[in-house]
Write an enzyme that holds these catalytic residues in place. Sequence first.
Site, PDB file in Angstrom:
ATOM      1  N   LEU A 127      87.215  27.720  88.711  1.00 36.40           N
ATOM      2  CA  LEU A 127      88.180  26.938  89.490  1.00 36.40           C
ATOM      3  C   LEU A 127      87.634  26.689  90.889  1.00 36.40           C
ATOM      4  CD1 LEU A 127      92.013  27.361  89.570  1.00 36.40           C
ATOM      5  CD2 LEU A 127      90.746  26.936  91.669  1.00 36.40           C
ATOM      6  N   HIS A 231      86.464  38.333  97.048  1.00 39.53           N
ATOM      7  CA  HIS A 231      85.996  37.624  98.230  1.00 39.53           C
ATOM      8  C   HIS A 231      87.226  37.195  99.031  1.00 39.53           C
ATOM      9  CE1 HIS A 231      84.232  34.315 100.580  1.00 39.53           C
ATOM     10  NE2 HIS A 231      83.057  34.861 100.344  1.00 39.53           N
TER      11      HIS A 231
END
Length: 338
Positions: A127, A231
Amino acid sequence: MSFRIRAARDEDLQHLYEMAKLTGGGFTNLPPDKPALRAKLERSHAAFAREADSLEDELFVLVLENAETQEVRGTCQIFTQVGQHWPFYSYRVATLTKHSEALRRTFRAEILNLVNDLEGASEVGGLFLHPGERAGGLGLLLARSRYLFIKAHRQRFADRILAELRGVIDEAGGSPFWDGVAGRFFGMSFQEADQFNAIHGNQFIADLMPKHPVYTAMLPENARSVIGLPHPSGRAAMRMLEREGFHYENYVDIFDGGPTMTARTDQVGTIRNARQVRVAELGGDGEPMLVSAGRLEHFRVALGQVRAGDAGDVLLDPACAALLGVDAGDQVTVVERD
């Protein structure tokens, strides 16, 4: 809103390549490599072309398109069954407990076990939303379109589903986890390994990765501290997965230590709550919903206004209907936009 989700086409290659260059590394499913992206598109075309509703090793690539400008501004991928061509590796974080009667002390050690536990599951991944479009709910549309696609083609997906989140990457583009674990055995940087994996697959992991458990106490602090953390740019994606019913069950990515989230496919919120309805007529205001229509290469998703009709059918706003290519009398699938 003029955006819709549709099946990826050959002419989308350049758009995908330009977006891949913006990912910043650690994004295995969208490598900045045209031959690799072209191979993904070819594999996706074959999956969209196969009519049989059975579980095979397939990849579907979807894109977010601005229908007015024909620009592709985002993409996502769905893997029907991982680990069929190459082994699907994860680290499972576990605890080993030992007791010394002489010292009258109990010792608990955290270890990383190399496993194939998730082999055979479906995967949502790849994505990416263009930085210029990260507003107005387009990320939600892109992410949840994958579940609506699974809902429309349920027999082609496994009963378990996973999502890998990118792990912590430092300012230089390196991975503290890779440097502390696998990098010691492979003689290559994280960027080199990540690029090789994106293009050639991860069989080299099977060839070179030590099979013995790794004691995290033996790792540098900067490697230990990022195990299971996404992240910073992936925190919102992690919250979105949790709202859908995904959980972190101590599986982490072997490259960057990012968390792998898992769920039972039929318990994913969008899949569980989506319902098929008939469009009675076009027009009128309503509740904001995600609306999908069509199958395989004709599959579409858009955000629309939906109002309940008198006989269990719905009224759909004309703009959404145009994006989906539907009219009064057609069937669509709707789910609330949370």
